[in-house]
Design a protein around this motif. Sequence first.
Motif, PDB file in Angstrom:
ATOM      1  N   SER A  59       0.823  -1.203   0.000  1.00 33.45           N
ATOM      2  CA  SER A  59       0.000   0.000   0.000  1.00 33.45           C
ATOM      3  C   SER A  59       0.860   1.256   0.000  1.00 33.45           C
ATOM      4  CB  SER A  59      -0.903  -0.014   1.231  1.00 33.45           C
ATOM      5  OG  SER A  59      -1.367   1.276   1.553  1.00 33.45           O
ATOM      6  N   VAL A  60       0.434   2.229  -0.770  1.00 36.65           N
ATOM      7  CA  VAL A  60       1.122   3.519  -0.786  1.00 36.65           C
ATOM      8  C   VAL A  60       1.160   4.119   0.619  1.00 36.65           C
ATOM      9  CG1 VAL A  60       0.817   5.916  -1.514  1.00 36.65           C
ATOM     10  CG2 VAL A  60       0.736   4.077  -3.210  1.00 36.65           C
ATOM     11  N   PHE A  61       0.054   4.066   1.319  1.00 39.38           N
ATOM     12  CA  PHE A  61       0.005   4.690   2.642  1.00 39.38           C
ATOM     13  C   PHE A  61       0.799   3.910   3.688  1.00 39.38           C
ATOM     14  CE2 PHE A  61      -3.706   6.920   0.845  1.00 39.38           C
ATOM     15  CZ  PHE A  61      -3.268   8.219   1.086  1.00 39.38           C
ATOM     16  N   ASP A  62       0.894   2.592   3.511  1.00 37.52           N
ATOM     17  CA  ASP A  62       1.773   1.824   4.398  1.00 37.52           C
ATOM     18  C   ASP A  62       3.214   2.297   4.237  1.00 37.52           C
ATOM     19  OD1 ASP A  62      -0.317   0.377   5.410  1.00 37.52           O
ATOM     20  OD2 ASP A  62       0.077  -1.422   4.210  1.00 37.52           O
ATOM     21  N   TYR A  63       3.596   2.550   2.998  1.00 39.93           N
ATOM     22  CA  TYR A  63       4.962   3.024   2.749  1.00 39.93           C
ATOM     23  C   TYR A  63       5.159   4.422   3.333  1.00 39.93           C
ATOM     24  CZ  TYR A  63       9.320   4.141   0.412  1.00 39.93           C
ATOM     25  OH  TYR A  63      10.628   4.499   0.158  1.00 39.93           O
ATOM     26  N   LEU A  64       4.178   5.281   3.160  1.00 43.64           N
ATOM     27  CA  LEU A  64       4.321   6.670   3.604  1.00 43.64           C
ATOM     28  C   LEU A  64       4.242   6.821   5.117  1.00 43.64           C
ATOM     29  CD1 LEU A  64       2.216   8.604   0.921  1.00 43.64           C
ATOM     30  CD2 LEU A  64       4.695   8.252   0.992  1.00 43.64           C
ATOM     31  N   GLU A  65       3.747   5.790   5.804  1.00 45.57           N
ATOM     32  CA  GLU A  65       3.654   5.864   7.264  1.00 45.57           C
ATOM     33  C   GLU A  65       5.002   6.155   7.913  1.00 45.57           C
ATOM     34  OE1 GLU A  65       1.929   2.539   9.216  1.00 45.57           O
ATOM     35  OE2 GLU A  65      -0.131   3.112   8.716  1.00 45.57           O
ATOM     36  N   ASP A  66       6.059   5.594   7.355  1.00 45.03           N
ATOM     37  CA  ASP A  66       7.404   5.811   7.892  1.00 45.03           C
ATOM     38  C   ASP A  66       8.062   6.935   7.112  1.00 45.03           C
ATOM     39  OD1 ASP A  66       9.948   5.764   8.882  1.00 45.03           O
ATOM     40  OD2 ASP A  66      10.374   3.673   8.354  1.00 45.03           O
ATOM     41  N   GLU A  67       7.963   8.143   7.630  1.00 46.63           N
ATOM     42  CA  GLU A  67       8.481   9.296   6.878  1.00 46.63           C
ATOM     43  C   GLU A  67       9.993   9.246   6.691  1.00 46.63           C
ATOM     44  OE1 GLU A  67       8.892  13.102   9.572  1.00 46.63           O
ATOM     45  OE2 GLU A  67       6.967  12.136   9.953  1.00 46.63           O
ATOM     46  N   ASP A  68      10.697   8.481   7.513  1.00 49.39           N
ATOM     47  CA  ASP A  68      12.142   8.345   7.322  1.00 49.39           C
ATOM     48  C   ASP A  68      12.467   7.693   5.986  1.00 49.39           C
ATOM     49  OD1 ASP A  68      12.725   9.503   9.747  1.00 49.39           O
ATOM     50  OD2 ASP A  68      12.813   7.597  10.837  1.00 49.39           O
ATOM     51  N   GLN A  69      11.482   6.977   5.408  1.00 54.58           N
ATOM     52  CA  GLN A  69      11.705   6.308   4.127  1.00 54.58           C
ATOM     53  C   GLN A  69      11.653   7.280   2.949  1.00 54.58           C
ATOM     54  OE1 GLN A  69      10.263   1.850   4.028  1.00 54.58           O
ATOM     55  NE2 GLN A  69       8.512   3.141   4.533  1.00 54.58           N
ATOM     56  N   TRP A  70      11.006   8.446   3.138  1.00 57.49           N
ATOM     57  CA  TRP A  70      10.760   9.282   1.965  1.00 57.49           C
ATOM     58  C   TRP A  70      11.068  10.762   2.127  1.00 57.49           C
ATOM     59  CZ3 TRP A  70       7.408  13.098   3.164  1.00 57.49           C
ATOM     60  CH2 TRP A  70       6.469  12.859   4.179  1.00 57.49           C
ATOM     61  N   ARG A  71      11.268  11.281   3.317  1.00 54.25           N
ATOM     62  CA  ARG A  71      11.362  12.734   3.462  1.00 54.25           C
ATOM     63  C   ARG A  71      12.610  13.331   2.823  1.00 54.25           C
ATOM     64  NH1 ARG A  71      11.831  13.065  10.015  1.00 54.25           N
ATOM     65  NH2 ARG A  71      13.731  11.817  10.247  1.00 54.25           N
ATOM     66  N   ASP A  72      13.621  12.505   2.540  1.00 53.39           N
ATOM     67  CA  ASP A  72      14.821  13.014   1.879  1.00 53.39           C
ATOM     68  C   ASP A  72      14.763  12.908   0.358  1.00 53.39           C
ATOM     69  OD1 ASP A  72      16.082  13.833   4.200  1.00 53.39           O
ATOM     70  OD2 ASP A  72      17.025  11.884   4.536  1.00 53.39           O
ATOM     71  N   PHE A  73      13.648  12.393  -0.168  1.00 57.32           N
ATOM     72  CA  PHE A  73      13.503  12.340  -1.629  1.00 57.32           C
ATOM     73  C   PHE A  73      13.346  13.759  -2.173  1.00 57.32           C
ATOM     74  CE2 PHE A  73      12.885   7.973  -0.716  1.00 57.32           C
ATOM     75  CZ  PHE A  73      13.067   7.265  -1.889  1.00 57.32           C
ATOM     76  N   ASP A  74      13.845  13.971  -3.370  1.00 60.88           N
ATOM     77  CA  ASP A  74      13.736  15.311  -3.949  1.00 60.88           C
ATOM     78  C   ASP A  74      12.815  15.368  -5.155  1.00 60.88           C
ATOM     79  OD1 ASP A  74      15.559  13.808  -5.372  1.00 60.88           O
ATOM     80  OD2 ASP A  74      17.179  15.262  -5.246  1.00 60.88           O
ATOM     81  N   PHE A  75      12.090  14.260  -5.431  1.00 62.21           N
ATOM     82  CA  PHE A  75      11.177  14.232  -6.570  1.00 62.21           C
ATOM     83  C   PHE A  75      10.098  13.204  -6.267  1.00 62.21           C
ATOM     84  CE2 PHE A  75       9.571  13.443 -10.789  1.00 62.21           C
ATOM     85  CZ  PHE A  75       9.906  14.541 -11.561  1.00 62.21           C
ATOM     86  N   PHE A  76       8.833  13.623  -6.410  1.00 61.59           N
ATOM     87  CA  PHE A  76       7.698  12.735  -6.160  1.00 61.59           C
ATOM     88  C   PHE A  76       6.805  12.718  -7.399  1.00 61.59           C
ATOM     89  CE2 PHE A  76       9.005  14.463  -2.076  1.00 61.59           C
ATOM     90  CZ  PHE A  76       9.064  13.332  -1.272  1.00 61.59           C
ATOM     91  N   PHE A  77       6.540  11.514  -7.916  1.00 66.30           N
ATOM     92  CA  PHE A  77       5.599  11.369  -9.022  1.00 66.30           C
ATOM     93  C   PHE A  77       4.432  10.531  -8.538  1.00 66.30           C
ATOM     94  CE2 PHE A  77       4.190   8.996 -12.937  1.00 66.30           C
ATOM     95  CZ  PHE A  77       3.461  10.062 -13.458  1.00 66.30           C
ATOM     96  N   VAL A  78       3.226  11.108  -8.573  1.00 64.69           N
ATOM     97  CA  VAL A  78       2.032  10.467  -8.010  1.00 64.69           C
ATOM     98  C   VAL A  78       1.076  10.093  -9.141  1.00 64.69           C
ATOM     99  CG1 VAL A  78       0.153  10.672  -6.355  1.00 64.69           C
ATOM    100  CG2 VAL A  78       2.319  11.888  -5.938  1.00 64.69           C
ATOM    101  N   ASP A  79       0.815   8.796  -9.271  1.00 64.94           N
ATOM    102  CA  ASP A  79      -0.100   8.303 -10.300  1.00 64.94           C
ATOM    103  C   ASP A  79      -0.722   7.001  -9.819  1.00 64.94           C
ATOM    104  OD1 ASP A  79      -1.493   8.035 -12.653  1.00 64.94           O
ATOM    105  OD2 ASP A  79       0.175   7.180 -13.782  1.00 64.94           O
TER     106      ASP A  79
END
Length: 215
Positions: free
Chosen positions: A120-140
């Motif tokens: 699940s997208v939201f399961d992944y996003l629950e842990d912000e340490d996994q994504w907050r350092d990304f510099d590009f987000f593509f949502v589809d």
Amino acid sequence: MKPRPSIYIDGLESFIDSELVCKPNSVFREMELYAKDKNIPIVTAATGGVLSQIVSFVKPKRILELGTGLGYSTLWMVNGNPSSKIITVDRHEEQAALLDVYAKKMGLESQMDVTRVTGSVFDYLEDEDQWRDFDFFFVDCDKITYPNIFRTLWPKAKKGATFLYDNVLWHGRVLHPDPKKPSDMAVMELWNEVKSQVSEYTLYPVGDGLLFFRK
């Protein structure tokens, strides 16, 4: 899945995608035909070209893609900047695994840094340490998740992060959204969130609408 209407006059979008888009590899056409045959939603070829060019200009170090599909948009981004590290998240493992198949056909499997995450997208996003350092987000991904994804990512993404949302014209239904359809209301809610919180944004009226903004 019933074919969804194009925002263009009849025949124009297919002409653009087949005759006017510069495709760097013939495998993209193979993917388009497979997606059509199996009713798998993917970005249009024109959207892929714009996405690739934006990635080539921005040159992000780390990309988070929410919604892999069969890897069509992922490979367009790889084409834009092969050195970007991409994490792509989708709950459909069998379908998303086709990304590896097509990457191999393109000869890209040893040249790209792409990690698939099944879930699940939201399961992944629950842990912000996994994504907050990304510099590009593509949502589809599922359109009804769009507003919540924005509310999750926008406050905690790092300054300068780039965002791209596909399907923001929602097959023209933004003109007359049906309040009984959750997807219509979600796309309109995303627009309201962006217009109220983002100082500058750009709509690319390509494919089904591509929305660009930065933190």
